[in-house]
Write a protein that holds these residues in place. Structure first.
Motif, PDB file in Angstrom:
ATOM      1  N   SER A  73      34.122  70.521  25.976  1.00 27.65           N
ATOM      2  CA  SER A  73      34.761  69.804  27.079  1.00 27.65           C
ATOM      3  C   SER A  73      34.734  68.307  26.770  1.00 27.65           C
ATOM      4  O   SER A  73      33.681  67.751  26.429  1.00 27.65           O
ATOM      5  N   PRO A  74      35.889  67.621  26.881  1.00 25.45           N
ATOM      6  CA  PRO A  74      35.933  66.187  26.587  1.00 25.45           C
ATOM      7  C   PRO A  74      34.995  65.384  27.486  1.00 25.45           C
ATOM      8  O   PRO A  74      34.334  64.461  27.010  1.00 25.45           O
ATOM      9  N   GLU A  75      34.896  65.780  28.761  1.00 22.64           N
ATOM     10  CA  GLU A  75      34.021  65.037  29.689  1.00 22.64           C
ATOM     11  C   GLU A  75      32.564  65.180  29.253  1.00 22.64           C
ATOM     12  O   GLU A  75      31.799  64.224  29.240  1.00 22.64           O
ATOM     13  N   ARG A  76      32.199  66.402  28.910  1.00 25.26           N
ATOM     14  CA  ARG A  76      30.808  66.624  28.493  1.00 25.26           C
ATOM     15  C   ARG A  76      30.534  65.863  27.199  1.00 25.26           C
ATOM     16  O   ARG A  76      29.464  65.283  27.024  1.00 25.26           O
ATOM     17  N   GLU A 125      46.699  70.497  22.652  1.00 27.46           N
ATOM     18  CA  GLU A 125      46.470  69.731  23.902  1.00 27.46           C
ATOM     19  C   GLU A 125      44.980  69.448  24.076  1.00 27.46           C
ATOM     20  O   GLU A 125      44.583  68.362  24.488  1.00 27.46           O
ATOM     21  N   GLN A 126      44.145  70.449  23.756  1.00 28.17           N
ATOM     22  CA  GLN A 126      42.696  70.251  23.891  1.00 28.17           C
ATOM     23  C   GLN A 126      42.199  69.231  22.872  1.00 28.17           C
ATOM     24  O   GLN A 126      41.327  68.413  23.172  1.00 28.17           O
ATOM     25  N   ALA A 173      41.248  61.517  22.572  1.00 25.65           N
ATOM     26  CA  ALA A 173      41.317  60.388  23.514  1.00 25.65           C
ATOM     27  C   ALA A 173      39.912  59.839  23.784  1.00 25.65           C
ATOM     28  O   ALA A 173      39.722  58.627  23.934  1.00 25.65           O
ATOM     29  N   VAL A 174      38.907  60.719  23.812  1.00 29.42           N
ATOM     30  CA  VAL A 174      37.520  60.257  23.988  1.00 29.42           C
ATOM     31  C   VAL A 174      37.027  59.609  22.686  1.00 29.42           C
ATOM     32  O   VAL A 174      36.478  58.499  22.696  1.00 29.42           O
ATOM     33  N   LEU A 175      37.266  60.286  21.569  1.00 21.73           N
ATOM     34  CA  LEU A 175      36.762  59.797  20.280  1.00 21.73           C
ATOM     35  C   LEU A 175      37.302  58.414  19.929  1.00 21.73           C
ATOM     36  O   LEU A 175      36.604  57.601  19.328  1.00 21.73           O
ATOM     37  N   GLY A 203      46.007  60.113  13.030  1.00 20.31           N
ATOM     38  CA  GLY A 203      45.872  58.869  12.256  1.00 20.31           C
ATOM     39  C   GLY A 203      44.835  57.918  12.839  1.00 20.31           C
ATOM     40  O   GLY A 203      44.155  57.207  12.088  1.00 20.31           O
ATOM     41  N   VAL A 204      44.635  57.940  14.152  1.00 20.76           N
ATOM     42  CA  VAL A 204      43.682  57.000  14.775  1.00 20.76           C
ATOM     43  C   VAL A 204      42.244  57.264  14.323  1.00 20.76           C
ATOM     44  O   VAL A 204      41.395  56.383  14.436  1.00 20.76           O
ATOM     45  N   LEU A 205      41.971  58.474  13.822  1.00 18.81           N
ATOM     46  CA  LEU A 205      40.593  58.792  13.404  1.00 18.81           C
ATOM     47  C   LEU A 205      40.390  58.597  11.899  1.00 18.81           C
ATOM     48  O   LEU A 205      39.271  58.678  11.408  1.00 18.81           O
ATOM     49  N   ARG A 206      41.475  58.356  11.196  1.00 20.69           N
ATOM     50  CA  ARG A 206      41.438  58.467   9.740  1.00 20.69           C
ATOM     51  C   ARG A 206      40.350  57.640   9.065  1.00 20.69           C
ATOM     52  O   ARG A 206      39.717  58.085   8.107  1.00 20.69           O
TER      53      ARG A 206
END
Ligand SMILES: Cc1ncc(COP(=O)(O)O)c(C=O)c1O
Length: 384
Positions: free
Chosen positions: A150-153, A181-182, A188-190, A219-222
């Motif tokens: 879970s993204p919140e967790r 989607e998940q 978005a959290v990372l 790409g944002v995590l690369r």
């Protein structure tokens, strides 16, 4: 003076899965559903490439990062399949199986006191390495979210000590995959925190419906992602020991040092075989998947008919039914199943305490074996 060994090594336990398989030898007639490797032979062309390499005396060391031709094959495979690209010269290291890739990455980034978030239940190859580095594991429970983090967790567990988070989808031991989607929600959290992301996608090619989505496609995590992969599962090459790690050049130069001081390079005949696997046998995983899907459907349906609560897996070759309703811990359950029911399956507790109350069944076995195993399990449950 008493000789002592490293305190972290002293604390290490023999993996639960091994403790259990050690019992197996006493029950030669048991149907064994514990093994985590494909039951198909390595493709002929791959075997031939290994043999030819040996015959041609390609048996010396290679570049520490692996044969350039293999790194190019790795790079081109991922670009072909998933559209992302890593520089074979600077961003890919060939390792002795994915296991050594995991070890080299953790030892490159972790310092004592760091925390690593692990969604769990999970494969048991990560935590001991993290502990050996003097770092601490923080579990992200997925048991009430169908084994997806879970993204919140996730966000609630991030602290100033968090150094990295590891994902493993498709998952060992649950067989669960995550949808785009998940993943978007997790990313978005990372994106908000400076953390390393380690994604062990060794089962990516064993995804049954829908496309596998790789964290490397974001790409944002690369700049802070390590992609762990290898040929063990996709090409039934567990014994050849070829894995790889892909990451940004400025971190990979350090991973390379850790890898080379550990093992110099991966086995060179196996690297030659790996080139053929990646360039010429791209269809192999899809062929195996046709079989896995039949087996997955059969085992899933039988477990449901037996009244077991189970999430339908969409990848790897494991299924993870709940046995909570029987009110016994999973180690005792699996032991009783072995002794009285003649079936060996891995107790969920082998995959951290969060796996308690589950059983891992591997369906990397021929249909007649699975039929026999399911018949025996059914009889056992009726008597329980
Ligand atoms: C999730 C996961 N990662 C890594 C590995 C290790 O793979 P290798 O045989 O390439 O070292 C395994 C093996 O079972 C696994 O299940």
């Amino acid at each position: 003076m008493k000789l002592t060994i490293n305190e972290h090594v002293e604390m290490l336990q023999v993996p639960g899965i091994r403790q259990f398989s050690n019992k197996l030898i006493h029950y030669p007639d048991a149907v064994n559903l514990t093994i985590g490797q494909p039951d198909f032979p390595t493709p002929e062309a791959v075997k031939l490439a290994g043999i030819t390499a040996i015959e041609n005396n390609q048996t010396g060391y290679s570049h520490n990062a692996g044969l350039l031709e293999l790194r190019q094959a790795v790079s081109s495979f991922f670009t072909w399949k998933y559209g992302f690209s890593y520089d074979p010269e600077k961003e890919i290291v060939i390792t002795n199986g994915a296991s050594e890739a995991i070890d080299s990455v953790f030892r490159t980034i972790l310092s004592p006191g760091d925390e690593v978030i692990l969604p769990t239940p999970l494969y048991l190859g990560y935590e001991p390495i993290i502990n050996l580095c003097g770092a601490k594991v923080v579990y992200l429970d997925t048991t009430d979210t169908e084994f997806r983090p879970s993204p919140e967790r996730l966000e609630s567990l991030i602290t100033s000590k968090t150094k990295a988070i590891l994902f493993n989808f498709p998952s060992n031991p649950t067989g669960v995959t995550i949808e785009k989607e998940q993943m978007d929600e997790l990313v978005a959290v990372l994106e908000k925190y400076q953390l390393f992301i380690i994604s062990d996608e060794i089962y990516s090619e064993n995804t049954f419906s829908g496309e596998h989505v790789s964290f490397a496609q974001y790409g944002v995590l690369r700049n802070r992602l390590f992609l762990i992969h290898g040929l063990s599962k996709s090409h039934s090459m567990t014994g050849w020991r070829i894995g790889y790690v892909l990451g940004a050049a400025h971190f990979m130069e350090h991973v390379l040092k850790v890898h080379l001081y550990n093992s110099v390079c991966a086995s060179v005949p196996s690297q030659h075989a790996g080139i053929v696997a990646l360039n010429e046998c791209r269809h192999t995983p899809a062929e195996m998947n046709m079989e896995y899907v039949k087996r997955r459907d059969f085992v899933y349906n039988r477990l449901r008919e037996m009244g077991l609560d189970v999430v339908k897996p969409n990848g790897a070759f494991y299924i993870f039914p709940s046995i909570k309703k029987y009110g016994i811990d999973s180690f005792s359950f699996a032991t009783k199943l072995l002794k009285e029911g003649g079936v060996a399956a891995v107790p969920g507790s082998a995959f951290t305490d969060y796996g308690e109350g589950y059983l891992r069944i591997s369906y990397a076995y021929a249909m007649p074996v699975l039929e026999k195993g399911m018949n025996r399990l059914e009889k056992f449950l009726q008597r329980l």
